[in-house]
Design an enzyme around this catalytic site. Structure first.
Site, PDB file in Angstrom:
ATOM      1  CB  ALA A  12       4.874   7.180   8.798  1.00 27.59           C
ATOM      2  CD  GLN A  62       0.388   1.486  13.339  1.00 31.92           C
ATOM      3  OE1 GLN A  62       1.145   2.204  12.701  1.00 31.92           O
ATOM      4  NE2 GLN A  62      -0.631   0.865  12.783  1.00 31.92           N
ATOM      5  CB  CYS A  88       3.895  -1.092   7.331  1.00 31.05           C
ATOM      6  SG  CYS A  88       4.977  -0.017   6.379  1.00 31.05           S
ATOM      7  CE  LYS A 122      -4.428   1.341   9.252  1.00 28.53           C
ATOM      8  NZ  LYS A 122      -3.323   1.271   8.307  1.00 28.53           N
ATOM      9  CG  ASN A 163      -7.959   2.307   6.447  1.00 29.84           C
ATOM     10  OD1 ASN A 163      -6.882   1.775   6.163  1.00 29.84           O
ATOM     11  ND2 ASN A 163      -8.165   3.589   6.310  1.00 29.84           N
ATOM     12  NE  ARG A 194      -4.719   6.852   0.447  1.00 31.29           N
ATOM     13  CZ  ARG A 194      -4.904   5.965  -0.518  1.00 31.29           C
ATOM     14  NH1 ARG A 194      -4.165   6.023  -1.590  1.00 31.29           N
ATOM     15  NH2 ARG A 194      -5.829   5.017  -0.382  1.00 31.29           N
TER      16      ARG A 194
END
Ligand SMILES: Cc1cc2nc3c(=O)[nH]c(=O)nc-3n(C[C@H](O)[C@H](O)[C@H](O)COP(=O)(O)O)c2cc1C
Length: 323
Positions: free
Chosen positions: A18, A74, A104, A143, A203, A228
């Site tokens: 995001a 997503q 999240c 995810k 990930n 990142r």
């Protein structure tokens, strides 16, 4: 590697982030070879209500139709019918893959039973996944995290998702409670991989080509997703072919200016100035006088001034490298 009917020739993917994985940044990553990129998460409720801002997140640029490029849009939410309808909207907007966010950890999302909260309600997770699967034809990924709160149930979750017809699972192996703390538990990626037949995308904490190879070999995952590690470092995607690749100062400047131009075209001048601040901070991290540059651009409100500052900053960097 295949995700449903799609073939991936490149197994380094850009993570949904995001405020980061928007069309301008995805385009820059694609310039360096990123084939599979995920969008920022989009609210299923917002989509179904038809909010313009929500819809604007589902932009697929013309470059994203070329050359086997793959875009995953997503969505997040907790109502099976709304999620199915949102998935259909997303499919209609050109998604090559529809992805559900079940990872999240932030309260704003989990308080509505969305994101990682779904890992704590397996019957609801199953209902949503089945409803979405029935509604869309394109490949479908989910995810996930290691688990909800501090419980670890990623293996069970992945098996349920496989059973619901999900085409691949993406795992960030930290629990919701861990958020971004400590190290990602890569051993869990291996465990999930051993317990499902669908592809597993690993990930978490991959910031170099060495990390990528280590994750692939230690976990046997089918692909690696980078979040990142791509911020201010889109050339990481090129290191797959050219492991020691580093852009010159001149190239870095060209990339930043292209990113800026795309941002202005996408958001308009005023918003682009704000959106680009974080990217400029990441791009200039560790560069000489970078902190002075960041202080200066963070007070600027006109894109023309920022562009001038970028030119000056990189001219000085080049002078220093040549001195
Ligand atoms: C700024 C930021 C925004 C993120 N937004 C999302 C998101 O919208 N959807 C999602 O599934 N994960 C999101 N994540 C999590 C990342 O996709 C990824 O799982 C996490 O950062 C771990 O991978 P990394 O160590 O490569 O960064 C976000 C992470 C960051 C840092």
């Amino acid at each position: 590697m295949k995700i449903g009917s799609l073939t991936l020739s490149n197994t380094m993917a850009l993570a949904p982030m995001a405020g980061v994985s928007d069309y301008p940044f995805r385009t820059i990553c694609r310039d360096y070879g990123c084939q599979l990129a995920y969008s920022e998460m989009v609210s299923s409720e917002g989509l179904v209500r038809g909010g313009d801002k929500t819809i604007s997140y589902l932009y697929k640029g013309k470059e994203e139709y070329d050359d086997g490029k793959i875009i995953g849009f997503q969505i997040f939410g907790s109502e099976p019918d709304v999620m199915a309808e949102a998935a259909e909207i997303v499919e209609g907007k050109g998604a090559d893959i529809v992805d559900i966010n079940m990872g999240c950890p932030v309260k704003k999302v989990t308080k509505t039973k969305s994101g990682s909260a779904l890992l704590g309600d397996l019957p609801l997770l199953r209902k949503i996944s089945s409803a979405v699967r029935k509604r869309i034809k394109v490949p479908f990924t989910v995810k996930i995290r290691a688990g909800w709160k501090d419980e670890v149930n990623a293996v069970e979750v992945a098996q349920i998702l496989e059973d619901c017809g999900v085409d691949a699972v993406i795992l960030h192996p930290r629990t919701q409670k861990e958020a971004f703390k400590g190290q990602a538990h890569w051993d869990l990626i291996k465990k999930v991989k051993e317990n499902v037949k669908i592809p597993v995308i690993g990930n978490g904490d991959v910031v170099s080509i060495e990390d990528y190879h280590r994750m692939m070999s230690e976990t046997s995952c089918n692909a690696v997703m980078i979040g990142r590690g791509a911020m201010g470092n889109p050339w990481i995607f090129k290191t797959l072919d050219d492991p020691s690749y580093q852009p010159t100062m001149d190239e870095m400047k060209r990339v930043i200016l292209k990113h800026y131009r795309l941002s202005i075209e996408f958001y308009g001048k005023e918003k682009a100035v704000r959106e680009m601040r974080k990217h400029l901070s990441w791009y200039t991290k560790g560069l000489s006088e970078g902190s002075l540059f960041r202080t200066r651009i963070n007070t600027m409100t006109q894109s023309i001034d920022v562009i001038q500052e970028i030119e000056t900053f990189f001219a000085r960097q080049t002078e220093k490298t040549e001195a």
